[in-house]
Design a protein around this motif. Structure first.
Motif, PDB file in Angstrom:
ATOM      1  N   SER A 191      31.121  39.033  41.797  1.00  0.00           N
ATOM      2  CA  SER A 191      32.058  39.578  40.593  1.00  0.00           C
ATOM      3  C   SER A 191      32.239  41.044  40.915  1.00  0.00           C
ATOM      4  O   SER A 191      33.193  41.442  40.261  1.00  0.00           O
ATOM      5  N   HIS A 192      31.701  41.618  41.596  1.00  0.00           N
ATOM      6  CA  HIS A 192      31.831  43.279  41.975  1.00  0.00           C
ATOM      7  C   HIS A 192      31.763  43.913  40.550  1.00  0.00           C
ATOM      8  O   HIS A 192      32.490  45.131  40.569  1.00  0.00           O
ATOM      9  N   LYS A 193      31.056  43.410  39.643  1.00  0.00           N
ATOM     10  CA  LYS A 193      30.969  44.160  38.155  1.00  0.00           C
ATOM     11  C   LYS A 193      30.309  45.466  38.455  1.00  0.00           C
ATOM     12  O   LYS A 193      30.377  46.224  37.428  1.00  0.00           O
ATOM     13  N   HIS A 194      29.784  45.648  39.512  1.00  0.00           N
ATOM     14  CA  HIS A 194      29.019  47.107  39.436  1.00  0.00           C
ATOM     15  C   HIS A 194      29.535  48.046  40.368  1.00  0.00           C
ATOM     16  O   HIS A 194      29.120  49.140  40.568  1.00  0.00           O
ATOM     17  N   ASP A 195      30.691  47.517  41.093  1.00  0.00           N
ATOM     18  CA  ASP A 195      31.204  48.440  42.252  1.00  0.00           C
ATOM     19  C   ASP A 195      31.887  49.743  41.377  1.00  0.00           C
ATOM     20  O   ASP A 195      31.660  50.786  41.918  1.00  0.00           O
ATOM     21  N   ALA A 196      32.390  49.732  40.078  1.00  0.00           N
ATOM     22  CA  ALA A 196      32.941  50.835  39.619  1.00  0.00           C
ATOM     23  C   ALA A 196      31.927  51.861  39.060  1.00  0.00           C
ATOM     24  O   ALA A 196      32.139  53.151  39.095  1.00  0.00           O
ATOM     25  N   HIS A 197      30.431  51.370  38.892  1.00  0.00           N
ATOM     26  CA  HIS A 197      29.705  52.291  38.484  1.00  0.00           C
ATOM     27  C   HIS A 197      29.198  53.059  39.830  1.00  0.00           C
ATOM     28  O   HIS A 197      28.983  54.001  39.871  1.00  0.00           O
TER      29      HIS A 197
END
Length: 439
Positions: free
Chosen positions: A385-391
Motif C-alpha cells: 500500500s506504500h502507506k509508510h512512504d510519506a513518513h
C-alpha cells in the motif's frame, strides 16, 4: 499520498544535496552522500531551485603519471577521479565523451582512479585498465569497462582484455605489478586531499565539479575556462603552459570532514513520531539520519548501542530515514522498517536489516519479518500500500533542511556529528550536554 507523489517529494528534497555520485568510506568522514539531483531535475516542477554555480576556486591538481587523452597544449584540462563500478561514473563517462567530441583538441582529459570500498570489483577493474595502458590501450579498456560496469568479475575482465586485443600473458603479469597498485593508491590519496571524497569528481582547469552533473554544467565551466586561457595566450603564455599557469596558485587541499562539520550549525531536530529508545525526558537525545544500505551507517550501530548502555537513563536515541539514491533497496527497506514499527518491532527489524545489508530485496525483507515475529500478511500489505512512504519522504526532506546531506548524520541535542565517528567523539559531546543539564 500516491507512490509517485512521494517519490517526487523525496527527489525534490534530495535535490538540495549533491549530484549523481557515489561516496567514499574514508575514515575521516565515513559517510555516504545523497546523489539524486539529476533524478530530481526530471521530477521537480518548473521553478524548482536552480543549481548553484560551480565555484571559481582553483585546486592544484597534478596530471603527471596518469593516462591522458588529448594534446598537452589543450587550453582546458579535465581531471576525472572515477570508479568503474560506480553507476554515476558511467554516466559521467558519457558526458566526458560528449565534451571530447564538442571541444576536440581544446580539451585534455586525465583519468585518476578512486575505487570505493563499497565496490569490490572497482580496484581489480582499475588495475585491469592500468595494465592495458602498459600496452598502449588504456582508453580502449577504459571505455569497455564503463560499458560493462555490471560485468567486472575475473572472467569478465579477461574477456574485456581480449576484446581490445591485449597480449593476455603480459596483461595478467602487469596486473600484479606493485607499481600500478601504488599509482592507484596515490590517486586515492590525492582525491581525499582535494576533498573529492565521492565519485565521479572532476576538476576543470582546477575547478571542482562534484558528481555526474548535466552536460550544460560542464560546458558552462569549460567555456569560461577557454575564455580565461585565451586571455592568457594574449599575454604571451604558450598553450602548453596554460594549465600550469592556471593552477600554480591553486589550493592544495579541499575542506576536511572536520571543517565541513564545523560549518554545519546546531539545529532544532525534533524526535516527532520517529522510532526511539530511551526515556522521553532523557537529558540528551541523539537523532540519527540513516540508510539501511549504507555501510557506514551499519558501522555506527554498535557505537550507538554501546552509548545507550553506558548512558542508560540519560540518553534517548531516535531513528530517521535518509535512503540515498545510489542504494536501490534503501527506500523499500526504510518503508519495511516502519511496517515493523507499526507492529512494535522496529528495533529488532532495524538490527536484522543492518546485519544483512547485501540482502535487502523484497523477498529477503519478508523473510526478516517472519524472523522477528511480525504478522507477515500485515507486513506485506503495508509495503504493497506504500502507506509508510510519506513518513520516509518527510524524514529525507527534514534531513535536507537541517543539512544532513550524508549518512549517517547525528544530532546530539541538535549538535551535528557527521559520519561513523569513534565512540569517544560521541562521548565528548554527550558529556558536555549532560554537564549543561546538571547531570
Amino acid at each position: 499520498m500516491s507512490k509517485k507523489s512521494v517519490w517526487v517529494s523525496l527527489a525534490m528534497g534530495l535535490a538540495l544535496g549533491f549530484v549523481g555520485g557515489c561516496t567514499s568510506g574514508a575514515e575521516e568522514s565515513a559517510t555516504d552522500t545523497p546523489q539524486a539531483a539529476n533524478v530530481a531535475a526530471k521530477a521537480a516542477p518548473t521553478g524548482a531551485r536552480p543549481r548553484p554555480p560551480i565555484s571559481p576556486t582553483v585546486y592544484k591538481v597534478p596530471v603527471q603519471g596518469s593516462p591522458v587523452a588529448g594534446p598537452e597544449d589543450a587550453l582546458v584540462t579535465l581531471v576525472e577521479f572515477s570508479d568503474y563500478e560506480c553507476p554515476f561514473c558511467a554516466r559521467g563517462h558519457n558526458t566526458v565523451k560528449q565534451l571530447q567530441q564538442r571541444y576536440g583538441n581544446r580539451l585534455r582529459v586525465v583519468m585518476k582512479h578512486h575505487p570505493l570500498a563499497m565496490h569490490p570489483r572497482a580496484r581489480p577493474a582499475a588495475l585491469a585498465a592500468m595494465a592495458a595502458g602498459a600496452q598502449g590501450k588504456f582508453w580502449e579498456m577504459h571505455d569497455v569497462l564503463f560499458a560493462n560496469a555490471k560485468a567486472l568479475g575475473e572472467e569478465d575482465l579477461e574477456r574485456h582484455a581480449q576484446s581490445v586485443g591485449l597480449d593476455m600473458v603480459r596483461w595478467n603479469s602487469d596486473r600484479n605489478d606493485p607499481r600500478l597498485a601504488e599509482q592507484i593508491r596515490q590517486d586515492e590519496a590525492l582525491a581525499m586531499k582535494l576533498g573529492a571524497t565521492g565519485t565521479p569528481a572532476f576538476f576543470v582547469n582546477g575547478r571542482f565539479i562534484s558528481g555526474a552533473q548535466p552536460l550544460e554544467v560542464f560546458t558552462g565551466v569549460v567555456d569560461e575556462e577557454l575564455a580565461k586561457a585565451e586571455a592568457l595566450l594574449k599575454t604571451g603564455v604558450q598553450p602548453s603552459e596554460v594549465y600550469a599557469r592556471i593552477i600554480e596558485g591553486g589550493r592544495e587541499e579541499g575542506a576536511s570532514a572536520k571543517a565541513q562539520q564545523r560549518e554545519l550549525p546546531t539545529q532544532k531536530v525534533e524526535v516527532g513520531n520517529a522510532p526511539s529508545r530511551g526515556a522521553a525526558d532523557a537529558p540528551v537525545t541523539v537523532v540519527a539520519f540513516s540508510d539501511f544500505e549504507c555501510p557506514f551507517c551499519a558501522r555506527a550501530v554498535p557505537t550507538l548501542k554501546a552509548l545507550e548502555e553506558e548512558y542508560a537513563g540519560k540518553l534517548r536515541v531516535a531513528f530517521k530515514h535518509q535512503p540515498l539514491a545510489q542504494h536501490p533497496n534503501a527506500q523499500t527497506a526504510a518503508a519495511a522498517s516502519m511496517a515493523a514499527h507499526e507492529q512494535g518491532k522496529f528495533w529488532e527489524f532495524h538490527d536484522v536489516l543492518f546485519a544483512n545489508q547485501r540482502k535487502l530485496d523484497r523477498a529477503s525483507l519478508e523473510d526478516y519479518a517472519e524472523q522477528v515475529g511480525l504478522d507477515v500478511a500485515k507486513f506485506k500489505a503495508a509495503l504493497d500500500s506504500h502507506k509508510h512512504d510519506a513518513h520516509v519522504a518527510a524524514d529525507a526532506a527534514e534531513a535536507t533542511r537541517v543539512g544532513a546531506t550524508g549518512t549517517p548524520t547525528f544530532f546530539i541535542n541538535g549538535r551535528p556529528v557527521v559520519g561513523a565517528r569513534p565512540i569517544d567523539h560521541f562521548r565528548r559531546i554527550i558529556d558536555e550536554e549532560l554537564k549543561k543539564a546538571g547531570r
